[in-house]
Design a protein around this motif. Structure first.
Motif, PDB file in Angstrom:
ATOM      1  N   GLY A   7       0.776  -1.228   0.000  1.00 41.06           N
ATOM      2  CA  GLY A   7       0.000   0.000   0.000  1.00 41.06           C
ATOM      3  C   GLY A   7       0.806   1.276   0.000  1.00 41.06           C
ATOM      4  N   ARG A   8       2.127   1.184   0.186  1.00 38.92           N
ATOM      5  CA  ARG A   8       2.974   2.368   0.252  1.00 38.92           C
ATOM      6  C   ARG A   8       3.611   2.651  -1.105  1.00 38.92           C
ATOM      7  NH1 ARG A   8       6.403   0.942   5.640  1.00 38.92           N
ATOM      8  NH2 ARG A   8       5.950  -1.169   4.916  1.00 38.92           N
ATOM      9  N   PRO A   9       3.579   3.893  -1.589  1.00 42.43           N
ATOM     10  CA  PRO A   9       4.239   4.210  -2.866  1.00 42.43           C
ATOM     11  C   PRO A   9       5.758   4.127  -2.727  1.00 42.43           C
ATOM     12  CG  PRO A   9       3.453   6.214  -1.810  1.00 42.43           C
ATOM     13  CD  PRO A   9       2.929   5.066  -0.985  1.00 42.43           C
ATOM     14  N   VAL A  10       6.391   3.447  -3.688  1.00 40.70           N
ATOM     15  CA  VAL A  10       7.846   3.301  -3.639  1.00 40.70           C
ATOM     16  C   VAL A  10       8.521   3.710  -4.950  1.00 40.70           C
ATOM     17  CG1 VAL A  10       7.848   1.486  -1.882  1.00 40.70           C
ATOM     18  CG2 VAL A  10       7.663   0.855  -4.307  1.00 40.70           C
ATOM     19  N   GLY A  11       7.754   4.042  -5.970  1.00 35.26           N
ATOM     20  CA  GLY A  11       8.366   4.442  -7.228  1.00 35.26           C
ATOM     21  C   GLY A  11       7.348   4.958  -8.223  1.00 35.26           C
ATOM     22  N   ARG A  12       7.746   5.940  -8.995  1.00 34.14           N
ATOM     23  CA  ARG A  12       6.903   6.445 -10.082  1.00 34.14           C
ATOM     24  C   ARG A  12       7.569   6.102 -11.412  1.00 34.14           C
ATOM     25  NH1 ARG A  12       2.759   9.876 -10.882  1.00 34.14           N
ATOM     26  NH2 ARG A  12       2.720  10.439  -8.652  1.00 34.14           N
ATOM     27  N   TYR A  13       6.783   5.566 -12.348  1.00 35.55           N
ATOM     28  CA  TYR A  13       7.306   5.187 -13.656  1.00 35.55           C
ATOM     29  C   TYR A  13       6.792   6.177 -14.689  1.00 35.55           C
ATOM     30  CZ  TYR A  13       8.684   2.244 -17.591  1.00 35.55           C
ATOM     31  OH  TYR A  13       9.270   1.753 -18.739  1.00 35.55           O
ATOM     32  N   VAL A  14       7.703   6.906 -15.303  1.00 36.64           N
ATOM     33  CA  VAL A  14       7.350   7.921 -16.294  1.00 36.64           C
ATOM     34  C   VAL A  14       7.479   7.314 -17.679  1.00 36.64           C
ATOM     35  CG1 VAL A  14       7.875  10.220 -17.166  1.00 36.64           C
ATOM     36  CG2 VAL A  14       8.138   9.723 -14.734  1.00 36.64           C
ATOM     37  N   THR A  15       6.380   7.195 -18.393  1.00 36.39           N
ATOM     38  CA  THR A  15       6.389   6.497 -19.684  1.00 36.39           C
ATOM     39  C   THR A  15       6.747   7.402 -20.851  1.00 36.39           C
ATOM     40  OG1 THR A  15       4.018   6.906 -19.945  1.00 36.39           O
ATOM     41  CG2 THR A  15       4.672   4.810 -18.928  1.00 36.39           C
ATOM     42  N   ARG A  16       6.336   8.663 -20.795  1.00 33.07           N
ATOM     43  CA  ARG A  16       6.555   9.566 -21.927  1.00 33.07           C
ATOM     44  C   ARG A  16       7.188  10.869 -21.436  1.00 33.07           C
ATOM     45  NH1 ARG A  16       1.409   7.270 -22.934  1.00 33.07           N
ATOM     46  NH2 ARG A  16       1.336   6.017 -24.839  1.00 33.07           N
ATOM     47  N   PRO A  17       8.443  10.825 -21.054  1.00 29.98           N
ATOM     48  CA  PRO A  17       9.091  12.039 -20.536  1.00 29.98           C
ATOM     49  C   PRO A  17       9.279  13.086 -21.633  1.00 29.98           C
ATOM     50  CG  PRO A  17      10.715  10.307 -20.855  1.00 29.98           C
ATOM     51  CD  PRO A  17       9.370   9.682 -21.094  1.00 29.98           C
ATOM     52  N   GLU A  18       9.128  14.323 -21.262  1.00 35.27           N
ATOM     53  CA  GLU A  18       9.357  15.431 -22.181  1.00 35.27           C
ATOM     54  C   GLU A  18      10.816  15.858 -22.055  1.00 35.27           C
ATOM     55  OE1 GLU A  18       6.479  18.348 -21.151  1.00 35.27           O
ATOM     56  OE2 GLU A  18       4.764  17.056 -21.647  1.00 35.27           O
ATOM     57  N   LEU A  19      11.659  15.294 -22.902  1.00 37.67           N
ATOM     58  CA  LEU A  19      13.098  15.510 -22.815  1.00 37.67           C
ATOM     59  C   LEU A  19      13.656  15.868 -24.189  1.00 37.67           C
ATOM     60  CD1 LEU A  19      14.044  12.385 -20.667  1.00 37.67           C
ATOM     61  CD2 LEU A  19      14.070  14.749 -19.889  1.00 37.67           C
ATOM     62  N   PRO A  20      14.737  16.644 -24.233  1.00 40.43           N
ATOM     63  CA  PRO A  20      15.380  16.933 -25.516  1.00 40.43           C
ATOM     64  C   PRO A  20      16.010  15.681 -26.113  1.00 40.43           C
ATOM     65  CG  PRO A  20      16.689  17.792 -23.699  1.00 40.43           C
ATOM     66  CD  PRO A  20      15.395  17.336 -23.108  1.00 40.43           C
ATOM     67  N   ASP A  21      16.146  15.669 -27.427  1.00 35.62           N
ATOM     68  CA  ASP A  21      16.700  14.504 -28.131  1.00 35.62           C
ATOM     69  C   ASP A  21      18.070  14.121 -27.600  1.00 35.62           C
ATOM     70  OD1 ASP A  21      14.428  14.450 -29.670  1.00 35.62           O
ATOM     71  OD2 ASP A  21      15.361  15.392 -31.431  1.00 35.62           O
ATOM     72  N   ARG A  22      18.877  15.091 -27.179  1.00 30.73           N
ATOM     73  CA  ARG A  22      20.243  14.818 -26.743  1.00 30.73           C
ATOM     74  C   ARG A  22      20.290  13.923 -25.507  1.00 30.73           C
ATOM     75  NH1 ARG A  22      24.310  16.489 -23.481  1.00 30.73           N
ATOM     76  NH2 ARG A  22      26.416  16.464 -24.417  1.00 30.73           N
ATOM     77  N   LEU A  23      19.199  13.870 -24.761  1.00 37.11           N
ATOM     78  CA  LEU A  23      19.171  13.025 -23.564  1.00 37.11           C
ATOM     79  C   LEU A  23      18.633  11.630 -23.860  1.00 37.11           C
ATOM     80  CD1 LEU A  23      17.993  15.505 -20.779  1.00 37.11           C
ATOM     81  CD2 LEU A  23      20.273  15.088 -21.693  1.00 37.11           C
ATOM     82  N   SER A  24      18.415  11.307 -25.135  1.00 38.34           N
ATOM     83  CA  SER A  24      17.893   9.992 -25.528  1.00 38.34           C
ATOM     84  C   SER A  24      16.630   9.664 -24.722  1.00 38.34           C
ATOM     85  CB  SER A  24      18.944   8.898 -25.342  1.00 38.34           C
ATOM     86  OG  SER A  24      20.051   9.117 -26.179  1.00 38.34           O
TER      87      SER A  24
END
Length: 293
Positions: free
Chosen positions: A13-30
């Protein structure tokens, strides 16, 4: 950097992680999906996102610096006899869909795309399980399939001529603190002794930071990484502690890893996330429980 489609992993029941599926990042950060923040059961954060020392370090995920010349790691590309070089060669891992999605984990399909074409298809399975009142385990499996009509291979800066830099594969960027974390395996300790070696498990233990208003706080912590398949245990560990705290397994350590058309490379890493600083016996016992349960 997050979108609305960012599932939260929970343990008891305790949150231990968030999974970001579609990050808004510049191309240089892959751009690629990642887990951040990941926390202990007591709430101490044990990941870091785009730190100043390496903006392309994105929590927990899969990153590869060389897939047939395409950079899925971020930043510069290491070129033999030339060194780190800026190229417009960055790929992206694109979330397609969840085949399964529960509070304690998910099964995901991703496409690895570079230069307008898909080069790899990935099936990613992530599960969070409780071990004790102060420890839980992150079970992370990725399967990369060559969907092109020709052979491809995975490389690293090490296979391209930079000794000691065989990074690429599963990678965990830990939180940087005032004191350098300890690192040890069943038979050795210290970055110099552990980096590039093969071991059943590897532990990274941080000191935590004092609690104060307006600042991120948390107690001491230990991460214990274990290869849970024979193929994964053959991969040497990539370790950094002095420059920054990070641990990964090396897909291409001594030579490039070939993937013929239609073939699949599978790796499974199980990580114990514990409050407090564990000793060898505690780390070994929790790792056995995490891998076999």
């Amino acid at each position: 950097m997050t979108t609305h489609d960012s599932p939260v992993l929970r343990v008891a029941g305790r949150p231990v992680g968030r999974y970001v599926t579609r990050p808004e990042l510049p191309d240089r950060l892959s751009p690629r999906p990642y887990l951040h923040p990941v926390t202990t059961l007591a709430g101490t954060t044990v990941t870091e996102l785009s730190p100043a020392d390496h903006l392309h370090h994105l929590g927990v995920g899969v990153a590869v610096p060389d897939v047939e010349g395409h950079n899925f790691w971020g930043g510069r590309t290491y070129v033999r006899d030339r060194g780190p070089t800026e190229f417009d060669n960055h790929g992206a891992q694109r979330h397609v869909a969840f085949q399964l999605r529960d509070p304690d984990g998910f099964v995901e399909e991703l496409r690895w795309v570079a230069a307008g074409a898909e080069v790899l298809r990935e099936r990613r399975t992530v599960a969070a399980t409780e071990l004790t009142d102060t420890a839980w385990a992150l079970d992370f499996t990725f399967a990369l399939t060559n969907i092109t009509s020709g052979p491809l291979s995975i490389g690293s800066p090490a296979t391209n001529g930079r000794p000691g830099a065989a990074y690429g594969g599963f990678f965990w960027r830990a939180r940087k603190e005032a004191s350098v974390p300890d690192v040890f395996t069943p038979g050795s300790e210290g970055e110099e002794q552990v980096h590039g070696t093969r071991a059943d498990w590897l532990a990274l233990a941080g000191w935590g930071s004092p609690r104060s208003s307006g600042a991120e706080s948390g107690g001491s912590w230990t991460l214990v990484f274990a290869g849970a398949t024979e193929a994964t245990r053959r991969d040497p560990w990539f370790v950094r502690t002095a420059e920054y705290p990070g641990v990964g397994s090396s897909l291409a350590h001594d030579e490039r890893l070939p993937i013929p058309p239609g073939d699949t490379v599978v790796r499974r890493i199980v990580t114990v996330v514990a409050d407090g600083r564990l000793g060898r016996d505690e780390a070994a016992a929790l790792t056995r429980k995490a891998v076999t349960q």
